[in-house]
Design an enzyme around this catalytic site. Sequence first.
Site, mmCIF file in Angstrom:
data_model
loop_
_atom_site.group_PDB
_atom_site.id
_atom_site.type_symbol
_atom_site.label_atom_id
_atom_site.label_comp_id
_atom_site.label_asym_id
_atom_site.label_seq_id
_atom_site.Cartn_x
_atom_site.Cartn_y
_atom_site.Cartn_z
ATOM 1 N N ASP A 162 15.950 17.273 134.895
ATOM 2 C CA ASP A 162 14.644 17.732 135.345
ATOM 3 C C ASP A 162 14.794 18.984 136.223
ATOM 4 O OD1 ASP A 162 11.769 16.948 135.491
ATOM 5 O OD2 ASP A 162 12.183 16.910 137.642
ATOM 6 N N GLU A 193 34.523 14.515 129.792
ATOM 7 C CA GLU A 193 35.681 13.618 129.803
ATOM 8 C C GLU A 193 35.744 12.831 128.497
ATOM 9 O OE1 GLU A 193 35.277 11.382 133.425
ATOM 10 O OE2 GLU A 193 35.626 13.168 134.657
HETATM 11 C C1 NOJ Z 1 9.259 18.261 135.682
HETATM 12 C C2 NOJ Z 1 8.647 17.117 134.950
HETATM 13 O O1 NOJ Z 1 8.666 17.407 133.573
HETATM 14 C C3 NOJ Z 1 7.240 16.913 135.465
HETATM 15 O O2 NOJ Z 1 6.586 15.907 134.761
HETATM 16 C C4 NOJ Z 1 7.311 16.587 136.940
HETATM 17 O O3 NOJ Z 1 6.006 16.517 137.458
HETATM 18 C C5 NOJ Z 1 8.105 17.658 137.693
HETATM 19 N N1 NOJ Z 1 9.357 17.897 137.061
HETATM 20 C C6 NOJ Z 1 8.377 17.268 139.123
HETATM 21 O O4 NOJ Z 1 9.200 16.152 139.186
#
Ligand code: NOJ
Length: 561
Positions: free
Chosen positions: A219, A269
């Site tokens: 993310d 790894e």
């Molecule tokens: C990116 C994610 O795709 C989204 O859904 C989220 O709100 C933000 N990151 C913050 O965590």
Amino acid sequence: MNRPIPPLVGARFGDDWWQRGVIYQVYPRSFADSDGDGVGDLGGIIDHLDHLGPDGLGIDAIWLSPIYPSPGLDLGYDVADHERVDPLLGSEEDFDRLVAEAHRRGIRVVVDLVMNHTSDAHRWFESSRAGRDGPHADWYLWRDPSGSGPDGRPLPPNNWGSIFGGPGWEWEPRRLQFYFHTFMAEQPELDWRTPAVEDAQLRMVRGWLARGVDGFRLDVFNVFLKHPDLPSNPTRAGATAWDRQLHLYDRDQPDFPALIGRFRAVLDEEPGRMSVGELFDGTIETAAGLTTDRHLVFEWSLIEATWTASDIRSVIGVRESAFGAGRWPTAVLSNHDRPRHASRLAASIGAGDPDAISRAAAVLLLTVRGTPFLYYGEELGMSDVDIPSEESVDPPFSRFSPEFHLWDRSRCRTPMPWSPGPGAGFTTGRPWLRLGPDAETRNVDAQLADPTSVLSTYRALIALRAATPALQVGSLHAHPDGGGEVVAYTREIPGQVILVLLNLGRRDATWRLSAVAGESGWRPLVRTAKATAADEAIAIGATLILAPDEGLILEAVRPEA
Ligand code: NOJ
């Protein structure tokens, strides 16, 4: 926990699956509910793996949006414990069973790691905010105030904001310091420059690998590192507070690729483990620059394109030149943050049959160069659902609109319709978000029975892709003619040339088949406007008629030797 890793049986691809395969994003709350509480769960995913596996859609891996315990303010992207499964979604055993059952069908499992921030309910943050001496004291981005205002109130350390809206700094009276958050105040930012943070994250990564996970989606990964001195960003003109800054210091730092290298070293790894970073608010060149073998990067050129020949052609060109021959792109048309493409693409031209567009868009997604990522339900042509504000479940939207840069994401997260009837086979209870109004007819069972449905088209395209190396790894060449309203390109490997034609005009278009590499004709493989493609090769010089939003894939037939 020392569990044996369940074997992967009959997977179509080997260690290069990250490049050749098709990945399917499951939004766990919305996929299938096995216990009747109205919220999708891991048991529901297990129950429906056959929809995804070799006798179904035929995808190669599932990516699970976050499955960890979470207060749910950002629907799981506010993680309270990265090492456990949210009891709302199932048990630890359910997760292990999901990996085993997926592997039994040759499906790999990718989990979503939210490593930029945690929930404020995470024990690390609870300990960190309690004072400056505890074991996690420097695990988050804490800073002293830059001074105090006329009313005596502390002033934030710099001008950084939150992309969700409002200031990026939050005052903590117990430490007499501010902490930073790019997202909600309840999502405090970790300080990756503290070595113990990186150690803890990599330990957590090893824990999921030990449970048999085959890859990770990272993310907002390019935000992990900030400039060590936290200088204010320069300002500029822009529509929102976020856009009015040049984000030089709060993301994309020069030492970030080395951090990803250390993360990748853990994955490497063992062979065959992939990762995909979610590019946060950056350019396609940044995405390409952060791409390496087995480490893909999401960028948003396709998802932001309008459904016109000129736009799609130009996006394909931009992707090709940004990534070049040596880097491998991703292909994405929908995800849990963006309007579903069945709605979005039709709206972008104010016309068109959304199902015809979905079928043609599937041709694009599954034939451009790059690893395709499907979002659950797109294989049914699911569209965005109107959700009354009192039913919306997207706190950042409700709290920060209109500064919120996204929209009410509940609209693209509605439950998957499996069959006609109450609950649409998704749940026997009351669904956590309302079903689409078309669930009675737009569902898996109904579309399986119809060879012209969006689902049947996806199945045919994914099967074709799996059997066609040029579509997996071939180079892409825009057709030299340009093509007017028809987007035309070839995918090529030595010995195989595939031609893709998409009529994105609003009228029938003619296309005269020419030879691009000395072929004697072209054999149609998939045609989205017809139930089945004719088998016979079409001779060079023949003229085809393509309906609006028709996609056609043909293979070059070599002259007899
Ligand atoms: C990116 C994610 O795709 C989204 O859904 C989220 O709100 C933000 N990151 C913050 O965590």
